[in-house]
Write a protein that holds these residues in place. Structure first.
Motif, short mmCIF file in Angstrom:
data_model
loop_
_atom_site.label_atom_id
_atom_site.label_comp_id
_atom_site.label_asym_id
_atom_site.label_seq_id
_atom_site.Cartn_x
_atom_site.Cartn_y
_atom_site.Cartn_z
N LEU A 165 0.81 -1.22 0.00
CA LEU A 165 0.00 0.00 0.00
C LEU A 165 0.84 1.27 0.00
CD1 LEU A 165 -2.77 -1.05 2.57
CD2 LEU A 165 -2.62 -1.51 0.12
N ALA A 166 2.15 1.13 -0.14
CA ALA A 166 3.04 2.28 -0.02
C ALA A 166 2.78 3.35 -1.07
CB ALA A 166 4.50 1.82 -0.09
N ASN A 167 2.29 2.96 -2.25
CA ASN A 167 2.09 3.92 -3.34
C ASN A 167 0.67 4.50 -3.38
OD1 ASN A 167 4.72 3.57 -4.28
ND2 ASN A 167 4.15 1.89 -5.62
N LEU A 168 -0.16 4.14 -2.42
CA LEU A 168 -1.55 4.58 -2.44
C LEU A 168 -1.77 5.74 -1.48
CD1 LEU A 168 -3.37 1.12 -2.44
CD2 LEU A 168 -2.47 2.43 -4.38
N ASP A 169 -2.81 6.55 -1.76
CA ASP A 169 -3.11 7.64 -0.84
C ASP A 169 -3.85 7.09 0.39
OD1 ASP A 169 -5.92 7.41 -1.35
OD2 ASP A 169 -5.75 8.74 -3.07
N MET A 170 -4.06 7.97 1.36
CA MET A 170 -4.58 7.56 2.66
C MET A 170 -5.92 6.85 2.54
SD MET A 170 -5.37 9.97 5.96
CE MET A 170 -6.60 10.92 5.04
N HIS A 171 -6.82 7.37 1.72
CA HIS A 171 -8.16 6.78 1.62
C HIS A 171 -8.12 5.41 0.93
CE1 HIS A 171 -9.88 10.47 3.13
NE2 HIS A 171 -9.23 11.17 2.20
N LEU A 172 -7.29 5.27 -0.10
CA LEU A 172 -7.16 3.98 -0.76
C LEU A 172 -6.53 2.95 0.17
CD1 LEU A 172 -6.10 4.82 -4.42
CD2 LEU A 172 -8.20 3.71 -3.67
N ARG A 173 -5.55 3.38 0.97
CA ARG A 173 -4.93 2.45 1.92
C ARG A 173 -5.96 1.91 2.90
NH1 ARG A 173 -0.64 6.23 2.26
NH2 ARG A 173 -1.27 6.82 4.37
N ALA A 174 -6.82 2.80 3.40
CA ALA A 174 -7.85 2.37 4.34
C ALA A 174 -8.79 1.36 3.70
CB ALA A 174 -8.63 3.58 4.85
N ALA A 175 -9.17 1.60 2.44
CA ALA A 175 -10.07 0.67 1.75
C ALA A 175 -9.39 -0.68 1.53
CB ALA A 175 -10.50 1.27 0.42
N MET A 176 -8.10 -0.68 1.15
CA MET A 176 -7.40 -1.93 0.89
C MET A 176 -7.15 -2.73 2.15
SD MET A 176 -7.19 -2.35 -2.29
CE MET A 176 -6.20 -3.83 -2.19
N VAL A 177 -7.00 -2.06 3.28
CA VAL A 177 -6.87 -2.78 4.55
C VAL A 177 -8.09 -3.66 4.77
CG1 VAL A 177 -6.96 -2.48 7.06
CG2 VAL A 177 -5.26 -1.24 5.73
N GLU A 178 -9.28 -3.12 4.49
CA GLU A 178 -10.50 -3.90 4.65
C GLU A 178 -10.55 -5.06 3.65
OE1 GLU A 178 -12.77 -3.80 7.04
OE2 GLU A 178 -11.45 -2.32 7.96
N VAL A 179 -10.07 -4.82 2.43
CA VAL A 179 -10.02 -5.90 1.42
C VAL A 179 -9.12 -7.03 1.90
CG1 VAL A 179 -9.27 -6.51 -0.91
CG2 VAL A 179 -10.55 -4.41 -0.53
N PHE A 180 -7.93 -6.71 2.38
CA PHE A 180 -6.98 -7.73 2.83
C PHE A 180 -7.55 -8.52 4.02
CE2 PHE A 180 -3.14 -5.06 1.24
CZ PHE A 180 -3.42 -5.45 -0.06
N ARG A 181 -8.18 -7.82 4.94
CA ARG A 181 -8.78 -8.50 6.10
C ARG A 181 -9.87 -9.47 5.65
NH1 ARG A 181 -8.78 -6.12 11.32
NH2 ARG A 181 -11.04 -6.36 11.40
N GLY A 182 -10.69 -9.01 4.70
CA GLY A 182 -11.77 -9.86 4.21
C GLY A 182 -11.25 -11.08 3.48
N ILE A 183 -10.20 -10.91 2.67
CA ILE A 183 -9.62 -12.03 1.94
C ILE A 183 -9.05 -13.05 2.91
CG2 ILE A 183 -7.75 -12.71 0.39
CD1 ILE A 183 -10.15 -11.39 -1.00
N HIS A 184 -8.41 -12.57 3.97
CA HIS A 184 -7.84 -13.50 4.94
C HIS A 184 -8.93 -14.32 5.62
CE1 HIS A 184 -5.95 -14.50 8.97
NE2 HIS A 184 -5.19 -15.12 8.11
N ARG A 185 -10.03 -13.66 5.98
CA ARG A 185 -11.14 -14.38 6.62
C ARG A 185 -11.71 -15.44 5.69
NH1 ARG A 185 -12.60 -9.13 8.53
NH2 ARG A 185 -14.02 -8.91 6.77
N ARG A 186 -11.84 -15.12 4.40
CA ARG A 186 -12.48 -16.05 3.48
C ARG A 186 -11.57 -17.19 3.05
NH1 ARG A 186 -15.02 -11.23 1.67
NH2 ARG A 186 -13.44 -10.82 0.09
N THR A 187 -10.28 -16.92 2.88
CA THR A 187 -9.38 -17.94 2.34
C THR A 187 -8.65 -18.75 3.41
OG1 THR A 187 -7.46 -16.47 2.21
CG2 THR A 187 -8.97 -16.50 0.32
N GLY A 188 -8.40 -18.14 4.56
CA GLY A 188 -7.63 -18.82 5.59
C GLY A 188 -6.17 -19.04 5.22
N ALA A 189 -5.68 -18.34 4.19
CA ALA A 189 -4.29 -18.49 3.77
C ALA A 189 -3.35 -17.95 4.85
CB ALA A 189 -4.04 -17.75 2.46
N THR A 190 -2.14 -18.50 4.90
CA THR A 190 -1.11 -17.97 5.78
C THR A 190 -0.53 -16.72 5.11
OG1 THR A 190 -0.57 -20.23 6.46
CG2 THR A 190 1.04 -18.51 7.00
#
Length: 348
Positions: A165-190
């Motif tokens: 997320l280093a190249n994204l602005d503050m609002h996009l970073r916040a949105a992507m944090v939620e995406v990553f959290r959701g993907i982890h919950r759904r996939t259970g990947a390490t």
């Protein structure tokens, strides 16, 4: 889900020791952030797990099987690892579907099956209907989602993030944090997530490994890293902090009595704390202006939106503390600061 273990991992670049005898577990299904300043070794550790770097000492194991040591290593393409880079690493001559489907195409998966799986994974990352878009038509956040979709469609049991997320602005970073959290919950990947941004690490992961100088200073859940750091460097790096030196005059039931600049207050501590000089960590939320407490003079005030960040110089001391106030007191006035929460940083 894959369990990852690093044993006595060492990596050198000439005379520079990037990783210094690190042993670390990443339990199956965990989400671990590697947090630390530039040059601390976090990206090198990630590259060793991915297979982009060979170890000079120690070994990498997946589910108990050695996949890398100084004499041999399994190549990256055979590790079943997906990597999401800061630079996205997308092919500009392909559309979104082509980028996402590349791994399936290489495996010879039928066109109809590829199409179905691409549509499913794009919906998962919030890009439903974007299959025919060109890469240059996408925003930074959308490109990062395409990179993540590429990992998911390959059914990677391990997903590595290198400052994504280093190249994204503050609002996009916040949105992507939620995406990553959701993907982890759904996939259970390490998942292993490299970042120098403490807010990302605290929000995303179930564990944080704080690194410095090629070593692990502390690995623990975010609440422990923030509230009970075991090393002064961790206390100073994570969150807004003031570290004062005082006198520990007594302990009882997990609490210590500290004396700082002639004022006494209680602080949380470990069972091994001993009387004598001690470092105590103060966070803004553990301080308040009060009728009694440490006498201090307001030396600055910065408006942070909902609150003013106020810095006060403690009377009779070279130290200053920071706290948040809805209404900022005037610079130069004398106040009293009460301590409602503090932590005695364990001695090295």
């Amino acid at each position: 889900m894959i369990d990852i273990r690093l044993e006595e991992m060492t990596r050198r670049f000439g005379r520079t020791v990037a990783l210094d005898d690190i042993s670390l577990d990443f339990p199956a299904g965990s989400f671990t952030s590697l947090l630390g300043p530039s040059g601390c070794g976090k990206t090198t550790l990630l590259r060793l797990v991915a297979g982009f770097e060979p170890p000079d000492g120690g070994r990498v194991m997946f589910d108990g099987e050695t996949i890398a040591d100084p004499s041999s290593q399994v190549p990256p393409e055979r590790r079943g690892v997906g990597v999401v880079f800061q630079s996205y690493a997308l092919w500009p001559h392909m559309d979104v579907e082509g980028n996402v489907a590349y791994a399936l195409t290489a495996r010879g998966v039928a066109r109809s099956e590829r199409g179905r799986r691409v549509r499913d994974v794009l919906a998962t990352v919030g890009l439903d209907g974007y299959g025919t878009r060109r890469i240059e038509e996408l925003s930074g956040g959308q490109r990062q989602r395409v990179a993540l979709a590429r990992c998911l469609i390959a059914e990677s049991k391990i997903i590595l993030f290198d400052e994504p997320l280093a190249n994204l602005d503050m609002h996009l970073r916040a949105a992507m944090v939620e995406v990553f959290r959701g993907i982890h919950r759904r996939t259970g990947a390490t998942m292993i997530y490299v970042t120098h941004d403490q807010a990302e690490a605290l929000a995303l992961s179930d564990r944080i490994a704080v690194m410095d100088g090629g070593r692990i200073l502390q690995i623990a859940p975010p609440t422990e890293i923030y509230g009970s750091p075991v090393h002064e460097k961790v206390a100073g790096f994570v969150g807004r902090s003031t570290i004062l030196e005082g006198e520990l005059v007594g302990t009882s039931g997990g609490l210590a009595m500290l004396e700082v600049a002639g004022h006494r207050f209680a602080a949380r501590t470990t069972d091994t704390a001993r009387r004598g000089r001690a470092c105590v960590l103060l966070r803004p939320e553990g301080l308040k202006l009060a009728a009694e407490g440490m006498q201090a003079r307001v030396i600055s005030s910065i408006y942070r939106g909902p609150v003013h960040e106020v810095r006060l110089q403690i009377s009779g001391s070279d130290h200053s503390v920071v706290l948040d106030c809805v209404d900022a007191p005037p610079v130069g006035c004398m106040m009293h600061v009460a301590v409602t929460d503090a932590w005695v940083v364990p001695a090295p």
